[in-house]
Design a protein around this motif. Structure first.
Motif, short mmCIF file in Angstrom:
data_model
loop_
_atom_site.label_atom_id
_atom_site.label_comp_id
_atom_site.label_asym_id
_atom_site.label_seq_id
_atom_site.Cartn_x
_atom_site.Cartn_y
_atom_site.Cartn_z
N GLY A 33 6.48 -0.28 1.32
CA GLY A 33 5.44 0.73 1.47
C GLY A 33 4.33 0.28 2.41
N VAL A 34 3.12 0.62 2.03
CA VAL A 34 1.97 0.33 2.89
C VAL A 34 1.76 -1.17 3.03
CG1 VAL A 34 0.21 0.54 1.06
CG2 VAL A 34 -0.37 1.11 3.42
N ASP A 35 2.08 -1.93 2.01
CA ASP A 35 1.96 -3.39 2.04
C ASP A 35 2.83 -3.98 3.15
OD1 ASP A 35 1.33 -5.98 1.24
OD2 ASP A 35 2.46 -5.89 -0.64
N THR A 119 0.35 5.41 -5.85
CA THR A 119 1.10 6.67 -5.95
C THR A 119 2.45 6.65 -5.24
OG1 THR A 119 0.08 7.73 -4.02
CG2 THR A 119 -1.07 7.97 -6.14
N GLY A 120 2.85 5.49 -4.73
CA GLY A 120 4.17 5.36 -4.12
C GLY A 120 5.15 4.79 -5.13
N VAL A 121 5.60 3.58 -4.87
CA VAL A 121 6.55 2.91 -5.76
C VAL A 121 6.00 2.76 -7.19
CG1 VAL A 121 7.70 0.67 -6.15
CG2 VAL A 121 7.69 1.68 -3.88
N TYR A 122 4.68 2.67 -7.33
CA TYR A 122 4.08 2.48 -8.66
C TYR A 122 3.92 3.78 -9.45
CZ TYR A 122 3.14 -2.52 -7.84
OH TYR A 122 3.26 -3.88 -7.62
P1 ADP Z 1 2.10 1.41 -4.60
O1 ADP Z 1 3.07 0.30 -4.90
O2 ADP Z 1 0.66 1.02 -4.90
O3 ADP Z 1 2.50 2.71 -5.20
P2 ADP Z 1 3.13 2.23 -1.97
O4 ADP Z 1 2.95 1.52 -0.67
O5 ADP Z 1 4.50 2.34 -2.52
O6 ADP Z 1 2.10 1.52 -3.00
O7 ADP Z 1 2.54 3.70 -1.84
C1 ADP Z 1 1.17 4.02 -1.82
C2 ADP Z 1 0.94 5.17 -0.86
O8 ADP Z 1 0.90 4.65 0.47
C3 ADP Z 1 2.02 6.24 -0.85
O9 ADP Z 1 1.39 7.52 -0.77
C4 ADP Z 1 2.80 5.93 0.44
O10 ADP Z 1 3.41 7.10 0.97
C5 ADP Z 1 1.67 5.48 1.32
N1 ADP Z 1 2.01 4.72 2.54
C6 ADP Z 1 3.15 4.09 2.87
N2 ADP Z 1 3.04 3.53 4.10
C7 ADP Z 1 1.78 3.82 4.55
C8 ADP Z 1 1.05 3.57 5.75
N3 ADP Z 1 1.57 2.85 6.75
N4 ADP Z 1 -0.24 4.05 5.85
C9 ADP Z 1 -0.78 4.75 4.84
N5 ADP Z 1 -0.14 5.03 3.69
C10 ADP Z 1 1.11 4.58 3.55
#
Ligand code: ADP
Length: 172
Positions: A33-35, A119-122
């Motif tokens: 994801g964003v990480d 709100t993604g994987v979590y």
């Molecule tokens: P978590 O594990 O905290 O749920 P995620 O990365 O799976 O984190 O998702 C959190 C949000 O970030 C989701 O809405 C996902 O679509 C979004 N996301 C993923 N990649 C990016 C990015 N490059 N920039 C901004 N938001 C992103």
């Protein structure tokens, strides 16, 4: 005064803030994801610095430099994994936003961008997450009115963006 705004996009491409917030995991050693996107864009220096931090508790926040990103700093916070709301998820998500804002303020950071933490994987429900996010940050800004110029939510998809946008509209 400060500006609160939402945009749809990729947080690694944002150029108008001093710090971006990473929705990290407890290891702080990168993930999906964003990480993953932040680590790829920042380059290996970010992971090297993260290794020295020895992880992060859920709801807490830690700061690093931004390396190849256009921002000076990355604030890493660990959102709760949604488990039906029975494990203090709401409080822990609010802690993520509060502790990220506090760490920014303590480092003289006046502009910051957040993703939609958890709100993604979590799997945290987006509507509830947006309410907590906007409410917590707005309260922080009201309590510290001279400390920030810009808070930006950078949302990756149209639905998430519209949910956060309607929460921001409610506070004005
Ligand atoms: P978590 O594990 O905290 O749920 P995620 O990365 O799976 O984190 O998702 C959190 C949000 O970030 C989701 O809405 C996902 O679509 C979004 N996301 C993923 N990649 C990016 C990015 N490059 N920039 C901004 N938001 C992103």
């Amino acid at each position: 005064m400060y500006l609160i705004k939402t945009i749809k996009g990729d947080i690694t491409k944002v150029t108008d803030v001093q710090a971006i917030v990473n929705a990290a995991n407890n290891s702080l050693l990168g993930g999906g994801g964003v990480d993953g996107a932040i680590h790829r864009a920042a380059g290996p220096g970010l992971l090297a610095e993260c290794r020295t931090l020895h992880g992060c508790e859920t709801g807490e926040a830690k700061i690093t430099k931004g390396y190849n990103l256009s921002c000076d700093y990355v604030i890493h916070t660990v959102g709760p994994i949604w488990n039906g709301g029975r494990n203090r998820e709401e409080e822990l998500l609010a802690n993520c936003y509060f502790n990220s804002m506090k760490l920014a303020m303590d480092n003289g950071i006046r502009s910051i961008a957040f993703p939609s933490i958890s709100t993604g994987v979590y799997s945290f429900p987006v509507e509830l997450a947006a309410k907590i996010a906007i409410h917590t940050v707005n309260r922080f800004l009201q309590d510290n009115p001279d400390c920030f110029d810009l808070v930006e939510w950078v949302l990756f998809d149209t639905h998430t963006e519209s949910v956060y946008e309607s929460e921001v509209d409610k506070i004005y």
